[in-house]
Design a protein around this motif. Structure first.
Motif, mmCIF file in Angstrom:
data_model
loop_
_atom_site.group_PDB
_atom_site.id
_atom_site.type_symbol
_atom_site.label_atom_id
_atom_site.label_comp_id
_atom_site.label_asym_id
_atom_site.label_seq_id
_atom_site.Cartn_x
_atom_site.Cartn_y
_atom_site.Cartn_z
ATOM 1 N N GLN A 26 0.952 -1.043 -0.036
ATOM 2 C CA GLN A 26 -0.459 0.326 0.151
ATOM 3 C C GLN A 26 1.134 1.114 -0.065
ATOM 4 O O GLN A 26 1.890 1.116 0.335
ATOM 5 C CB GLN A 26 -0.866 0.366 1.207
ATOM 6 N N GLY A 27 0.219 1.937 -1.053
ATOM 7 C CA GLY A 27 1.228 3.240 -1.008
ATOM 8 C C GLY A 27 1.980 3.296 -1.926
ATOM 9 O O GLY A 27 1.446 2.675 -3.404
ATOM 10 N N HIS A 28 3.014 3.297 -3.000
ATOM 11 C CA HIS A 28 4.438 3.300 -4.041
ATOM 12 C C HIS A 28 5.043 2.472 -3.676
ATOM 13 O O HIS A 28 5.469 1.863 -2.965
ATOM 14 C CB HIS A 28 5.493 4.577 -3.701
ATOM 15 N N GLY A 29 5.016 1.681 -5.141
ATOM 16 C CA GLY A 29 6.106 0.116 -4.930
ATOM 17 C C GLY A 29 6.197 0.069 -6.338
ATOM 18 O O GLY A 29 5.641 0.137 -7.455
ATOM 19 N N MET A 30 7.373 -0.829 -6.176
ATOM 20 C CA MET A 30 7.699 -1.378 -8.220
ATOM 21 C C MET A 30 7.591 -2.415 -7.994
ATOM 22 O O MET A 30 8.521 -3.086 -7.052
ATOM 23 C CB MET A 30 8.823 -0.700 -8.490
ATOM 24 N N TYR A 54 5.861 -2.607 -12.694
ATOM 25 C CA TYR A 54 4.779 -2.049 -12.834
ATOM 26 C C TYR A 54 5.697 -1.086 -11.167
ATOM 27 O O TYR A 54 6.026 -1.315 -10.766
ATOM 28 C CB TYR A 54 3.274 -2.745 -12.023
ATOM 29 N N GLU A 55 5.187 0.296 -11.655
ATOM 30 C CA GLU A 55 6.214 0.639 -10.826
ATOM 31 C C GLU A 55 4.648 2.253 -10.688
ATOM 32 O O GLU A 55 4.027 3.132 -11.794
ATOM 33 C CB GLU A 55 7.306 1.864 -11.777
ATOM 34 N N GLY A 56 4.553 2.133 -9.547
ATOM 35 C CA GLY A 56 2.730 3.378 -9.115
ATOM 36 C C GLY A 56 2.394 3.044 -8.219
ATOM 37 O O GLY A 56 3.074 2.457 -7.343
ATOM 38 N N GLN A 57 1.274 3.322 -7.681
ATOM 39 C CA GLN A 57 0.412 3.378 -6.574
ATOM 40 C C GLN A 57 -0.270 1.755 -5.947
ATOM 41 O O GLN A 57 -0.962 1.315 -7.236
ATOM 42 C CB GLN A 57 -0.632 4.618 -6.482
ATOM 43 N N GLY A 92 -0.543 4.793 -11.982
ATOM 44 C CA GLY A 92 0.941 3.420 -12.266
ATOM 45 C C GLY A 92 1.094 3.805 -13.942
ATOM 46 O O GLY A 92 0.851 3.284 -14.540
ATOM 47 N N SER A 93 1.958 2.998 -13.897
ATOM 48 C CA SER A 93 2.716 2.155 -15.219
ATOM 49 C C SER A 93 3.568 1.160 -15.216
ATOM 50 O O SER A 93 3.656 0.758 -14.428
ATOM 51 C CB SER A 93 3.445 3.313 -15.984
#
Length: 496
Positions: A159-163, A172-175, A185-186
């Motif tokens: 939960q939060g930001h992570g890759m 995947y990188e984002g929320q 996210g992307s």
């Protein structure tokens, strides 16, 4: 002699107090202590045994378990080695779980708290912050399937930001929220698809739902000319999915099987049947069989036609080579797709009939229908038995034999067909066909992204392509010649 009765003590005494080494059985008989004493209290090194088989062995201070020690729980089989405070796991230590898991790090009053390294029974590894025995804060996890995540955690959930780096190459990188993609996210999918936008419960909010070929439902072109097809991906609201790029699309053409002349059936339909390709359903209420396409360029490369991929796995495009004298494009042409080594290269060749989407759009430039030679090709022999006992040619064998048969294709034509094509080159004795016959063809754009993004391909898009006869002296001559070779097809499709 060791104490055995509840409430009994056997050991050293000083000033009427237990002092030195001794064994004490507690009145309830569940606990037994053997070790060092000082002024009547457990102090120094000792071992506290429990009636169920559990025990603690280590340091005692003023009657309390405090310092470094070893704890064993008989009910679970777990063991802990490290620091204690008032009988609780507190400080730094290592706990080994009976199921094979292990935690090494910080504890606070019996719970994982602070920084630590946890390996569970499945071999998954988490290194980072803990709170109340759960992953909480920043941390990195390696999952049993090879995926790796690094980012924020709240009570065992991402939960939060992570890759996330997946084992198959997807990134995947984002929320995150509730352990899944949520928010901005992307993702770069292992197939090459890229989505950069909003996510909700693991799915992109603006994901594509359909492929649309722009323009009128029926597109008209002059016989022998090319056309550029613009394609876009749209969501449920009909909006262009500009957040998406990278989907691999293929354009192909077809014609109704029942509208083929005998000559076309010999050159195309039979070949397609031998390669195992079945008629394809369209959105117009009828089935069609593949028809070769080409791209027109300004180069001098000799033209080639391409049939769509064959076989259930669609491993490649199998090219149907056209004799040099049978095609004479005005500005040169380039085949759609590749053959030969393409059988093992899957869809790496993205020229011609393949395009990757950029910001929701793709353009197939200068597409034209490939002309087919009017003469029948020699029958392709088979090398593998089918279910009925006959043989079915392999893709490789078919490609080799068709290439070889091009040298002798002129020798097998009938006298009537040869008479209708007196303009052919005597050196090759081939009929001269400069364009596909007039009529209606089906254009299809479908997705071949592999593996599919989000587990499924978008439904294909269809368009009717109406080829109009050439006008003028040259055009009438070609139309007349086509009528002689394809009378049934022209009568059905063009109405001439």
């Amino acid at each position: 002699m060791a104490a055995s009765r509840p409430g009994s003590y056997c050991g050293e005494v000083k000033e009427l107090r237990r002092d030195g080494y001794g064994v004490y059985v507690y009145p309830n008989s569940f606990f037994q202590y053997e070790g060092e004493w000082k002024q009547g209290r457990k102090h120094g090194h000792g071992k506290l045994l429990f009636k169920d088989g559990s025990y603690y062995e280590g340091e005692f201070v003023d009657g309390e378990i405090k310092g470094n020690g070893l704890r064993y729980w008989a009910s679970t089989g777990n063991t802990y080695s490290g620091q204690f405070l008032f009988g609780e796991l507190h400080g730094h230590g290592v706990i080994r779980y009976a199921d094979g898991g292990k935690y090494e790090g910080e504890f606070s009053y019996g719970m994982r708290e602070g920084h630590g390294l946890l390996t569970d029974k499945d071999g998954q590894i988490y290194q980072g912050s803990f709170h109340s025995n759960k992953k909480h804060g920043g941390g990195k996890m390696i999952f049993k399937n090879g995926d790796e995540f690094e980012g924020d955690w709240i009570l065992d959930q991402r939960q939060g930001h992570g890759m996330l780096h997946c084992a198959n190459g997807t990134v995947y990188e984002g929320q995150w929220r509730n352990d899944t993609f949520n928010g901005q996210g992307s993702i770069i999918h292992c197939s090459g698809v890229i989505y950069d936008g909003l996510w909700l419960n693991g799915y992109p909010v603006g994901q594509a739902k359909k492929i649309v070929i722009m323009g009128p439902e029926v597109t008209e072109i002059v016989q022998g000319s090319s056309h550029t097809f613009q394609v876009q991906l749209e969501n449920e609201k009909g909006e262009v999915c500009e957040s998406e790029s990278g989907r691999l699309l293929e354009i192909s053409a077809g014609i109704q099987a029942g509208q083929l002349s005998e000559s076309l059936k010999t050159n195309s339909y039979e070949f397609i049947e031998q390669t195992g390709r079945q008629p394809i359903k369209s959105s117009f209420g009828f089935e069609y069989i593949p028809y070769p396409l080409m791209t027109v360029t300004s180069g001098s490369q000799k033209p080639q036609a391409a049939l769509p991929a064959v076989g259930e796995n669609q491993l490649a495009l199998l090219e149907l080579l056209i004799p040099p004298s049978a095609l004479e494009p005005e500005s040169g042409s380039k085949p759609l797709g590749g053959a030969g080594d393409a059988l093992s290269n899957h869809y790496e060749n993205e020229s011609g009939c393949f395009r990757r989407v950029e910001r929701g759009c793709a353009i197939f430039s200068s597409i034209t229908l490939a002309p087919l030679p009017g003469d029948p090709r020699p029958a392709v022999q088979s090398d593998e038995p089918n279910e009925k006992g006959s043989k079915k040619a392999s893709v490789k064998t078919i490609a080799e034999k068709i290439t070889a048969s091009q040298e002798t294709v002129g020798d097998s034509r009938s006298e009537g067909e040869a008479e209708g094509w007196k303009g052919s080159r005597a050196s090759h004795n081939h009929q001269k066909v400069t364009a596909a016959p007039p009529g209606e063809y089906v254009i299809m754009v479908h997705e071949v992204t592999s593996p599919p993004f989000l587990g499924q391909h978008l439904p294909p898009a269809f368009k009717l392509l109406r080829v109009m006869p050439k006008r003028g002296k040259t055009g009438h001559r070609h139309a007349h010649a086509h009528k002689r070779i394809y009378p049934r097809m022209l009568c059905t499709l063009s109405g001439d």
